[in-house]
Scaffold this motif. Structure first.
Motif, PDB file in Angstrom:
ATOM      1  N   ARG A 110       0.828  -1.217   0.000  1.00 55.16           N
ATOM      2  CA  ARG A 110       0.000   0.000   0.000  1.00 55.16           C
ATOM      3  C   ARG A 110       0.867   1.274   0.000  1.00 55.16           C
ATOM      4  NH1 ARG A 110      -5.532  -0.911   2.128  1.00 55.16           N
ATOM      5  NH2 ARG A 110      -6.321  -2.315   0.532  1.00 55.16           N
ATOM      6  N   LEU A 111       2.039   1.181   0.628  1.00 53.77           N
ATOM      7  CA  LEU A 111       2.936   2.348   0.626  1.00 53.77           C
ATOM      8  C   LEU A 111       3.453   2.590  -0.795  1.00 53.77           C
ATOM      9  CD1 LEU A 111       4.960   1.791   3.937  1.00 53.77           C
ATOM     10  CD2 LEU A 111       3.454   3.722   3.435  1.00 53.77           C
ATOM     11  N   GLU A 112       3.621   1.485  -1.531  1.00 49.43           N
ATOM     12  CA  GLU A 112       4.103   1.620  -2.915  1.00 49.43           C
ATOM     13  C   GLU A 112       2.970   1.985  -3.859  1.00 49.43           C
ATOM     14  OE1 GLU A 112       6.129  -2.130  -3.446  1.00 49.43           O
ATOM     15  OE2 GLU A 112       7.798  -1.476  -2.178  1.00 49.43           O
ATOM     16  N   ASP A 113       1.773   1.437  -3.583  1.00 55.99           N
ATOM     17  CA  ASP A 113       0.604   1.711  -4.430  1.00 55.99           C
ATOM     18  C   ASP A 113      -0.649   1.723  -3.538  1.00 55.99           C
ATOM     19  OD1 ASP A 113      -1.527   1.766  -6.118  1.00 55.99           O
ATOM     20  OD2 ASP A 113      -1.109  -0.151  -7.102  1.00 55.99           O
ATOM     21  N   PRO A 114      -1.092   2.920  -3.118  1.00 54.43           N
ATOM     22  CA  PRO A 114      -2.205   3.017  -2.171  1.00 54.43           C
ATOM     23  C   PRO A 114      -3.499   2.371  -2.648  1.00 54.43           C
ATOM     24  CG  PRO A 114      -1.116   5.132  -2.437  1.00 54.43           C
ATOM     25  CD  PRO A 114      -0.537   4.224  -3.471  1.00 54.43           C
ATOM     26  N   SER A 115      -3.617   2.139  -3.963  1.00 58.01           N
ATOM     27  CA  SER A 115      -4.881   1.584  -4.459  1.00 58.01           C
ATOM     28  C   SER A 115      -4.838   0.058  -4.602  1.00 58.01           C
ATOM     29  CB  SER A 115      -5.221   2.222  -5.805  1.00 58.01           C
ATOM     30  OG  SER A 115      -4.283   1.785  -6.758  1.00 58.01           O
ATOM     31  N   CYS A 116      -3.737  -0.576  -4.231  1.00 58.39           N
ATOM     32  CA  CYS A 116      -3.651  -2.018  -4.499  1.00 58.39           C
ATOM     33  C   CYS A 116      -4.587  -2.808  -3.586  1.00 58.39           C
ATOM     34  CB  CYS A 116      -2.207  -2.526  -4.437  1.00 58.39           C
ATOM     35  SG  CYS A 116      -1.709  -3.063  -2.840  1.00 58.39           S
ATOM     36  N   ALA A 117      -5.217  -3.820  -4.157  1.00 59.95           N
ATOM     37  CA  ALA A 117      -6.179  -4.633  -3.405  1.00 59.95           C
ATOM     38  C   ALA A 117      -5.445  -5.756  -2.681  1.00 59.95           C
ATOM     39  CB  ALA A 117      -7.203  -5.215  -4.367  1.00 59.95           C
ATOM     40  N   ALA A 118      -5.793  -5.946  -1.408  1.00 60.79           N
ATOM     41  CA  ALA A 118      -5.131  -6.989  -0.611  1.00 60.79           C
ATOM     42  C   ALA A 118      -5.296  -8.358  -1.268  1.00 60.79           C
ATOM     43  CB  ALA A 118      -5.706  -7.002   0.802  1.00 60.79           C
ATOM     44  N   SER A 119      -6.469  -8.573  -1.885  1.00 56.10           N
ATOM     45  CA  SER A 119      -6.753  -9.895  -2.464  1.00 56.10           C
ATOM     46  C   SER A 119      -5.844 -10.211  -3.660  1.00 56.10           C
ATOM     47  CB  SER A 119      -8.215  -9.969  -2.892  1.00 56.10           C
ATOM     48  OG  SER A 119      -8.488  -8.922  -3.791  1.00 56.10           O
ATOM     49  N   SER A 120      -5.219  -9.173  -4.241  1.00 58.01           N
ATOM     50  CA  SER A 120      -4.378  -9.417  -5.416  1.00 58.01           C
ATOM     51  C   SER A 120      -2.935  -9.740  -5.016  1.00 58.01           C
ATOM     52  CB  SER A 120      -4.382  -8.170  -6.312  1.00 58.01           C
ATOM     53  OG  SER A 120      -3.669  -7.129  -5.665  1.00 58.01           O
ATOM     54  N   LEU A 121      -2.634  -9.651  -3.728  1.00 60.17           N
ATOM     55  CA  LEU A 121      -1.237  -9.812  -3.313  1.00 60.17           C
ATOM     56  C   LEU A 121      -0.853 -11.273  -3.134  1.00 60.17           C
ATOM     57  CD1 LEU A 121      -1.004  -6.946  -0.675  1.00 60.17           C
ATOM     58  CD2 LEU A 121      -0.207  -6.921  -3.045  1.00 60.17           C
ATOM     59  N   GLU A 122       0.321 -11.587  -3.670  1.00 61.64           N
ATOM     60  CA  GLU A 122       0.870 -12.934  -3.515  1.00 61.64           C
ATOM     61  C   GLU A 122       1.861 -12.876  -2.367  1.00 61.64           C
ATOM     62  OE1 GLU A 122       3.255 -15.097  -6.566  1.00 61.64           O
ATOM     63  OE2 GLU A 122       1.628 -14.285  -7.808  1.00 61.64           O
ATOM     64  N   ILE A 123       1.495 -13.475  -1.248  1.00 58.25           N
ATOM     65  CA  ILE A 123       2.367 -13.415  -0.069  1.00 58.25           C
ATOM     66  C   ILE A 123       2.918 -14.811   0.214  1.00 58.25           C
ATOM     67  CG2 ILE A 123       2.447 -12.922   2.416  1.00 58.25           C
ATOM     68  CD1 ILE A 123       0.126 -10.919   1.935  1.00 58.25           C
ATOM     69  N   GLY A 124       4.227 -14.902   0.287  1.00 57.19           N
ATOM     70  CA  GLY A 124       4.865 -16.190   0.572  1.00 57.19           C
ATOM     71  C   GLY A 124       5.452 -16.171   1.972  1.00 57.19           C
ATOM     72  N   LEU A 125       5.008 -17.122   2.817  1.00 55.00           N
ATOM     73  CA  LEU A 125       5.480 -17.156   4.207  1.00 55.00           C
ATOM     74  C   LEU A 125       6.437 -18.314   4.406  1.00 55.00           C
ATOM     75  CD1 LEU A 125       1.974 -16.642   5.826  1.00 55.00           C
ATOM     76  CD2 LEU A 125       3.757 -14.909   5.635  1.00 55.00           C
ATOM     77  N   THR A 152       5.854  -0.637   9.797  1.00 54.86           N
ATOM     78  CA  THR A 152       5.238  -0.982  11.088  1.00 54.86           C
ATOM     79  C   THR A 152       4.050  -0.057  11.359  1.00 54.86           C
ATOM     80  OG1 THR A 152       7.401  -1.700  11.903  1.00 54.86           O
ATOM     81  CG2 THR A 152       5.730  -1.217  13.568  1.00 54.86           C
ATOM     82  N   GLU A 153       4.255   1.230  11.121  1.00 55.46           N
ATOM     83  CA  GLU A 153       3.202   2.232  11.314  1.00 55.46           C
ATOM     84  C   GLU A 153       2.005   1.953  10.406  1.00 55.46           C
ATOM     85  OE1 GLU A 153       3.588   4.057  14.228  1.00 55.46           O
ATOM     86  OE2 GLU A 153       2.142   5.143  12.977  1.00 55.46           O
ATOM     87  N   GLU A 154       2.315   1.760   9.130  1.00 50.17           N
ATOM     88  CA  GLU A 154       1.267   1.552   8.135  1.00 50.17           C
ATOM     89  C   GLU A 154       0.518   0.229   8.390  1.00 50.17           C
ATOM     90  OE1 GLU A 154       0.144   3.656   6.094  1.00 50.17           O
ATOM     91  OE2 GLU A 154      -1.079   2.422   4.742  1.00 50.17           O
ATOM     92  N   ALA A 155       1.236  -0.777   8.889  1.00 49.48           N
ATOM     93  CA  ALA A 155       0.610  -2.089   9.141  1.00 49.48           C
ATOM     94  C   ALA A 155      -0.518  -1.951  10.156  1.00 49.48           C
ATOM     95  CB  ALA A 155       1.650  -3.086   9.637  1.00 49.48           C
ATOM     96  N   SER A 156      -0.290  -1.129  11.164  1.00 48.26           N
ATOM     97  CA  SER A 156      -1.314  -0.954  12.191  1.00 48.26           C
ATOM     98  C   SER A 156      -2.542  -0.251  11.599  1.00 48.26           C
ATOM     99  CB  SER A 156      -0.671  -0.218  13.362  1.00 48.26           C
ATOM    100  OG  SER A 156      -1.567   0.525  14.078  1.00 48.26           O
ATOM    101  N   ARG A 157      -2.314   0.572  10.583  1.00 52.46           N
ATOM    102  CA  ARG A 157      -3.429   1.245   9.894  1.00 52.46           C
ATOM    103  C   ARG A 157      -4.186   0.266   8.985  1.00 52.46           C
ATOM    104  NH1 ARG A 157      -1.773   6.408  11.017  1.00 52.46           N
ATOM    105  NH2 ARG A 157       0.410   6.141  10.498  1.00 52.46           N
ATOM    106  N   VAL A 158      -3.458  -0.468   8.148  1.00 48.15           N
ATOM    107  CA  VAL A 158      -4.158  -1.379   7.218  1.00 48.15           C
ATOM    108  C   VAL A 158      -4.862  -2.494   7.984  1.00 48.15           C
ATOM    109  CG1 VAL A 158      -2.602  -0.943   5.251  1.00 48.15           C
ATOM    110  CG2 VAL A 158      -2.229  -2.938   6.663  1.00 48.15           C
ATOM    111  N   ALA A 159      -4.325  -2.834   9.156  1.00 51.26           N
ATOM    112  CA  ALA A 159      -4.932  -3.913   9.948  1.00 51.26           C
ATOM    113  C   ALA A 159      -6.307  -3.516  10.485  1.00 51.26           C
ATOM    114  CB  ALA A 159      -4.010  -4.311  11.090  1.00 51.26           C
ATOM    115  N   ALA A 160      -6.632  -2.231  10.421  1.00 55.59           N
ATOM    116  CA  ALA A 160      -7.945  -1.773  10.889  1.00 55.59           C
ATOM    117  C   ALA A 160      -8.970  -1.776   9.745  1.00 55.59           C
ATOM    118  CB  ALA A 160      -7.824  -0.368  11.475  1.00 55.59           C
TER     119      ALA A 160
END
Ligand code: DC
Length: 206
Positions: free
Chosen positions: A42-57, A78-86
């Motif tokens: 989101r910091l790189e692209d504020p409009s990106c949809a969470a559902s489109s993200l490929e996350i590898g853990l 860290t700051e932004e994560a607390s925001r998107v988590a809401a």
């Protein structure tokens, strides 16, 4: 079997969850890393949809195939994560992915809402806490930042994580609360592993 480990930042969740997973031979799930990946995107692209993200853990955290293990620990993320988590939409996407992972196998899952929302039937729920000053001191030590600064930011994030409308940080009614102030990681891990053993004995699965 699912061991849910929830609690505020700096309570020792990551180190303890990792250590317990290793000791038990379970898989470790860091749900905070997932929110951090959304934040970085989101910091790189504020409009990106969470559902489109490929996350590898895993040992390394991948976002769209790129290694972001270090990048997601930066203070701005860290700051932004607390925001998107809401954001309820982000939470819904992450919750679905987390539940799909936890559907099979043995896990130690770490986050804020594992015991309350993601895995309410987890066999063991642990809510880790620690004195706020102690938590800030630990984070400052990890990051090399001034403790006063970390303390102020932590208070702000605790408030945001605790009062958001969706899945706020709180202990499940049936969670075991464990204050890690003054305890070593090994001591906390031993207690959690002992609780897992008790649960297994009670269920007669050993
Ligand atoms: O545990 P962490 O610091 O890596 O978490 C990053 C952010 O994500 C933090 O602000 C809390 C949030 N989070 C959440 O809301 N729910 C989770 N299950 C895990 C993390």
């Amino acid at each position: 079997m699912i061991v849910a480990i929830d609690g505020p930042a700096g309570a020792g969740k990551s180190t303890v969850a990792r250590g317990c997973a290793e000791a038990l031979g379970f898989t470790y799930l860091d749900t905070g890393a997932m929110y951090r990946c959304v934040a970085l995107a989101r910091l790189e692209d504020p409009s990106c949809a969470a559902s489109s993200l490929e996350i590898g853990l895993g040992e390394r955290i991948l976002l769209g195939g790129e290694d972001v293990t270090e990048a997601i620990r930066e203070p701005r993320v860290t700051e932004e994560a607390s925001r998107v988590a809401a954001d309820p939409e982000v939470r819904a996407v992450m919750a679905e992915r987390q539940r799909a992972l936890l559907a099979a196998g043995d896990w130690v899952a770490e986050g804020r809402d594992i015991g309350t929302v993601i895995a309410p039937d987890a066999e063991l729920k642990v809510f880790l806490t620690a004195d706020p000053k102690e938590r800030a001191r630990r984070r400052a030590e990890q990051t090399g930042r001034p403790v006063e600064e970390v303390f102020a930011e932590q208070a702000e994030r605790d408030a945001r994580d605790g009062r958001r409308a969706h899945s706020p940080l709180r202990a499940a009614d049936d969670a075991v609360e464990l204050d890690t102030s003054g305890l070593t990681v090994a001591e906390v891990c031993d207690r959690v592993v002992a609780m897992v053993d008790e649960r297994r004995d009670a269920e007669g699965c050993r």
